[in-house]
Structures are given as structure tokens and as C-alpha cells.
Design a protein around this motif. Sequence first.
Motif, PDB file in Angstrom:
ATOM      1  N   CYS B  34      38.743  35.892  34.122  1.00 26.28           N
ATOM      2  CA  CYS B  34      38.197  37.027  34.874  1.00 26.28           C
ATOM      3  C   CYS B  34      37.772  36.637  36.278  1.00 26.28           C
ATOM      4  O   CYS B  34      37.734  37.463  37.171  1.00 26.28           O
ATOM      5  N   TRP B  35      37.503  35.376  36.505  1.00 30.28           N
ATOM      6  CA  TRP B  35      37.074  34.960  37.832  1.00 30.28           C
ATOM      7  C   TRP B  35      38.255  34.973  38.804  1.00 30.28           C
ATOM      8  O   TRP B  35      39.363  34.565  38.460  1.00 30.28           O
ATOM      9  N   HIS B  36      38.009  35.481  40.003  1.00 26.29           N
ATOM     10  CA  HIS B  36      39.024  35.426  41.053  1.00 26.29           C
ATOM     11  C   HIS B  36      38.302  35.172  42.356  1.00 26.29           C
ATOM     12  O   HIS B  36      37.317  35.828  42.666  1.00 26.29           O
ATOM     13  N   CYS B 150      39.291  41.834  31.275  1.00 23.37           N
ATOM     14  CA  CYS B 150      38.690  40.905  32.221  1.00 23.37           C
ATOM     15  C   CYS B 150      38.061  41.632  33.406  1.00 23.37           C
ATOM     16  O   CYS B 150      37.296  41.054  34.153  1.00 23.37           O
ATOM     17  N   ARG B 152      39.360  42.454  36.197  1.00 24.42           N
ATOM     18  CA  ARG B 152      39.851  42.109  37.527  1.00 24.42           C
ATOM     19  C   ARG B 152      40.436  43.332  38.247  1.00 24.42           C
ATOM     20  O   ARG B 152      40.204  43.541  39.434  1.00 24.42           O
ATOM     21  N   ILE B 196      47.197  40.087  39.708  1.00 20.87           N
ATOM     22  CA  ILE B 196      45.939  39.471  39.278  1.00 20.87           C
ATOM     23  C   ILE B 196      45.641  39.679  37.807  1.00 20.87           C
ATOM     24  O   ILE B 196      44.837  38.959  37.243  1.00 20.87           O
TER      25      ILE B 196
END
Lengths: 164, 563
Positions: B34-36, B150, B152, B196
Motif C-alpha cells: 500500500c505504500w507509495h 490497499c 492506492r 500503481i
Amino acid sequence: MAVKKRYKDLTLLQRIYIPEIVKGLSLTMKNMFKPKFTMRYPEEKFIPPASYRGRPVLVQETNGEERCVACGLCARVCPALAIEVQAGETEREKERYPEKFEINMLRCIFCGLCEEVCPEEAIVMSKDYELAFSSRGDAIYGKDKLLTPVIQLQDRIEFLRSYK
Amino acid sequence: MPKFVLDGKEIEFKQGQTIIQAAKDNGITIPHFCWHESLSVSGNCRVCLVEVEKMPKLVIACATIASDGMVVHSASEKALSARNAVMEFLLINHPLDCPICDEAGECKLQDYAYSHSVGESRFVEEKTHKDKRVPLGPYIMFDGDRCISCSRCIRFCDEIAKEPELTFVKRGDRVTIVTFPGEELDNPYSMNVVDICPVGALTNRDFRFKARVWDMSANNTICQGCARGCNIELWVRNNEVLRITPRQNDRVNSFWMCDHGRLETFKFINAKDRVDGPYVRREGSLQKTSWDEALADAAKELKSSRFNRNEIAFIGSPYATLEDNYVFAKFAAAVFGSKNIDFMRHSDPSFGDDILRREDITPNSLGAEAVGIRPGQTGLNFDGIINGIKEGKIKALYILEDDIVSADTALEEVLAKLDLLIVHATNFNKTAVLADIVLPAATYAEKNGTIVNFQGRVQRIKPAVSTVELDRAMDSMSMSRLDKFGSIYDRWNQGHKYDARSSWKILAALSSVLGNKMKFNLAEDVFNEISRSVQAFSGLDYDSIGEHGVQSKLQPLEKIEKA
Ligand code: SF4
Ligand code: SF4
Ligand code: SF4
Ligand code: SF4
């Protein structure tokens, strides 16, 4: 250089050779009356066992649809690059189907990897070994030649399942 | 700089950075879904759990601020078993869709299932079923089963595209993504969610099922959709461009590109109306001919006594590369001594926004002007040339890769007045069909070159599609397995190769026929001459431009910051 004379320690019986000829002929005679293995191909056809790897074919369900979902794994694994799959979208539940599925039988080496990798049990090795072409184009088999009713492939599928 | 220890390695970080970001800046990837980097932290996938000494429980690396002297373990037994557990949890309801999923081959979940999972499922109950094949917008298809929640995509719409269109509904294992009532996922940047999305829950409807990622080759190049010049990759199979994805360049486009650039800038390459070989007008209709004949014809016509050199005008192109425009300007000056040279500006105020898209919808207008596509002191500018044609003062026109008639349909009548019209064109567009001689120009996907974006940044375009004269292996394009091993007898290796050349090459050849030899063998030779003779590009070469471009002296830096 002087030529060396080869020396063989043979007995008289061995030298006259007749007993050996008799031995050989008796074997021939014995076999003449045993059952024959030779087949009179093509009048007589060889039906291979289920473990035989003939040309790969696509499994066609009883409703006429192919099992293949065009995932392309067989094309990816094929060491000879014999397979081309072009996926397309369908309304059916599985979403994806092979718009085009071609195996170049000149490239195929009958290794069976396509069958092994297929997640849908959609491509299997058939018993067909009769492959002859008169041009390169003829050797490329499309869906028309590949699709085979599942009934005809039953014993191969069972064989595969028993070894999983 | 403060430091912390990650898996026994000392890492420097900036105050306030999270563990995951600091690790990334040091070239270490802590697994995450989930981190971007460009989005806010939501911390919901839990894959980035790490062990920090003196902390009672595992913490998520994406939301834990690094502090001086911290000792972090991302591969300790505790961290690994937590990661395995999270993977098992994520896979509980994940369908076995890989065979029919477009993401397969570039799927984070697939990759992590290999690298961070035990490889067995203990889940024997029935998996949940959600809606599949839901069109969220004109270009995006959603598959509820595959979504790993997630968020995103939601954060992208909120934070980058600035158009909140997506949201979660329901809870627990029934949670899914929907658009807000009455909304569609149709913002101008919507397709970035496909890139993404760590799984195949969001897929590109335009590319759907067209090819497997491992069957394509990818080449780095630059989008031609507007003056931003987003860095992109062109994905090609069987010599046909199938999709475009953005490539990270923090100075230009970050991780993103717009939907227009993604969808509308490659289809002309394999369109039915491509100019395939040179065409010359004979008895009223354009007919295909050989290069030698077409160049000889062009030379003969240009030198004909029907007009003098002041009656010839040249229109360069903000769509062509620096190299093409430079050789064009040189050709006009050296062979004809012409000062009537300019190009048409294409701008669309409705296209521009304050994210990426620019009003100037051409990729290289700054560059075209800089290398000499501007009228000489007594020469005519674009409007002057058009008026000149109307008044009969300009009788011959040479147009480089620009469809000026489509941009201004009134020009159709004007061009009809010309005695001679020579056009370099990629497609039979409205301008090309009026020409007396059409020389087939390579598209941006078929040539080497450079373009200058609105910031004055010089960026490289590279070929991704081979032509009759451009070979995939010889001209160092990236090659897929199929490209490497295909033979001429394989149907999957018979993609069409157009007979088209870079405009600078055509011009150099034509110049030679006209008795003025130009010594260029490669686009790079042309660029080296540009860097020697044009002040704004001095000191630059293809190596220094690299994969991410380099700033020229064309625009002062302050202006860029503001823009
Ligand atoms: S049997 Fe082997 S060589 Fe033949 S198509 Fe299948 S994978 Fe390719
Ligand atoms: S592996 Fe099976 S399902 Fe996939 S494309 Fe080949 S035959 Fe079809
Ligand atoms: S659709 Fe994709 S990006 Fe959106 S929440 Fe689900 S997995 Fe994440
Ligand atoms: S913003 Fe411009 S350069 Fe970037 S993708 Fe869109 S059209 Fe292409």
C-alpha cells in the motif's frame, strides 16, 4: 614398419564355422513360429498407450467450447517456441479465450511441457503421430485442427491425473 | 546526518523520514503493497512489518519515523514470520486468476507470493466472491475478487489527480471499491491507477488481453502528447506498439502520465494510413515510387525555373526532433539561402492543467525554434508564408512532419494554390494528401533523436519499432524472447516494417542530390553538431542526456520552478 601378425587361438570347430551357422539358423527357425510384432502400417494402425506423447491438441468440452483460457503459459514454456496464443475477451464466465491458437508442428519437439504447465488441463498430448506436410504453412495447426473432443482424450487425461 | 541500523547496515536518513523511505533512498526495498513514495501513508497492508529493537511489538516501516540510533531488522525470524502470516492472510480470499489476469508477470502479489510466502494454503473454506469485470470508467476495468484493499487507487485520485472518484464500501472481507454515486473514474489521469494497483484488480481496458508482459519488449522514450514530455516506455510485440506506461522522472512527470498521452500517442504508428515508401504525384494521383526516384524528382522540382529561391518557403515541425529540425533549417539555408522558415504553433488551452498537461500540445516547440526554425531577418514567418501563398508570392512549400491542414482546415484551399508542395509525413493526413511529393517520415517510435520540453529539458527518444532500414538487434532496441528467436517463417514474427526514414536522413540525402553534401551518419552526429553550433545546447551529448534528460540553457531555472 613391420606388419604384426594377429594370432588367434581358434579350435578346428571354430575355424570351420559350421556349428555357429547351425546355431544361428536354429534361432531364426524358432522365431519364425513365434507371434509377430511387426505391423503392416499403414493398413494396420499402431494405437499407442496413454503414456504416449503424440502431437499436442486442445481439449474441447462437450458443449463445443475450448478449455483454454489463453493464459500463454504453454507458449512461454515451450522450448521450441512452437505455440502462438492470442487472447481475446469473451462474455463467458472465464473472460478470456484464445482468439488464435497455433502450434507450428515443424517446431514442436513433443516434449509435453505445454501439457505439464497448463493450469486448465486444456492442452494434452494426443496419440496422433501421423504428421506429414507439403509446405511450411501446412505445418502450422490452428484451432480447427487442434480442438479435439474431450471424449477422445479421456485415457490421456486419466493417465495425467494418476501421475499428479 | 542521523543514522540507524537496518539489517546490520548503517543507513543515513533525513529527519522526519520513515524507515521504508530511508531504506529506499539507500537502495533497500522493504516489501510493501500500500505504500507509495508519492502518496500519503495509509499503512493498511501490513506487509512492511519490521522488528525494531526496544519496541514491544513489530512496527510498520511505512509509518514509523526513523530515529537516530534505531536498530531495525527486516529479515529477523519475527519479521519474516509476520510477513508470511500477512501474505497468507492476503491470499486467503485471492482468486486463482493468474491465468486470465493481465497483471500476471508484473504483479506484486505474485512476486511476493514467491518470495515472502510459504507456498501452501491452509484455507479450505470457500473464498469470498465479489463483482468481476466492473467498468469503473471508460478506460478502467475493476475486478473485486483480486483487490487487496490497499487504497492506492483511492489515494491517487484524491491526492494526485485531485478528483476524488473512488472509495471503499462495506467492511471486513466484503470490502470493495466503488465510484461515488453518479461518478465515473474518468479523470484525465485515471489510468495511472492501473500502474500503481499492486494486483490485477484495475486493468487497462484498451490493452486488455492484448499480450502477455513477458512477450513484449520495452524501450525508454518520451511521450509526444504535449510539451511536458513525460518519460515513458513503449511496449512492443511483433513490431507493434501495444501499450505505453510512464517511467519515473522526478524532474518531469514523477511516476505519472495522462490518459491522452497513454492512449492517443501510439495508434497512428500502425494505422492503416501510414505512408509506406515515397509517393510522387503522377497524372493527378499519388503513386508509390523508389527512394532514388522520389529524391531525384524532389530535387528536380525544387530547382525548377518556375520559381526563384525567394518563392520557396519552409515549414518546420514542433513534432519532429531537434535533429530533424536542425537539418531542415540547415537545408533551407545552405541549399536555397531561404529565410522563409517557421513552424506552426499548436496550442489547446483546454488541454492544459496544473498537474502535467500543457497547453502547448507539441513535444518540441522550444527545441524547433532553438535550432533555427524561425524566420530570418527579411524572411516570412508562418502567417507571412500563408499570406504569401495567397498572394502568389510563395509558389513552393516544403513541410516537415506537421499536419497543418487538420489544425486549420482553411489552409486546404491555400495550399491548393501552390505550384509545388513537398511533405514529410508519417501518415496520409489532410496535408500529405495534397502534396506533390510525400516522403515517408519515421514516427517517434522508429528513430533516435532529442526533443526539448517546456522546461528546456533535453530528452532522448529511442526507437522501439523496426523499419525497413532500422534493425531491432543492430540498432540496439530491447528485444523480447520472441524477437530474439523468431524466424521469418514464424507467423508471430512477421510484423510489418514500414519503409520510412528519419527526416534528417531524408533531408541529408536530398541535399546531396542537390549538390550539397551533408556528412551525417547517425542522429548523434547531428546532435553533436547542434551542441557545437547552438549555444543553448553547448556541452551536451547523448551520453549526458541519458535516460532522464538534462537541462539546457533554453529556460532560466526560476521560470521552471514557477511553471
Ligand atoms: S510438446 Fe513441447 S515443443 Fe511441442 S508444443 Fe508442447 S511444449 Fe512446445
Ligand atoms: S497453458 Fe493451457 S490455458 Fe494456458 S494458453 Fe496454453 S492451453 Fe491455454
Ligand atoms: S483496486 Fe488495486 S489499488 Fe485499488 S485498493 Fe484494490 S488493490 Fe489497491
Ligand atoms: S502530460 Fe503531456 S507528455 Fe505527459 S503523458 Fe500527457 S500528453 Fe504526454
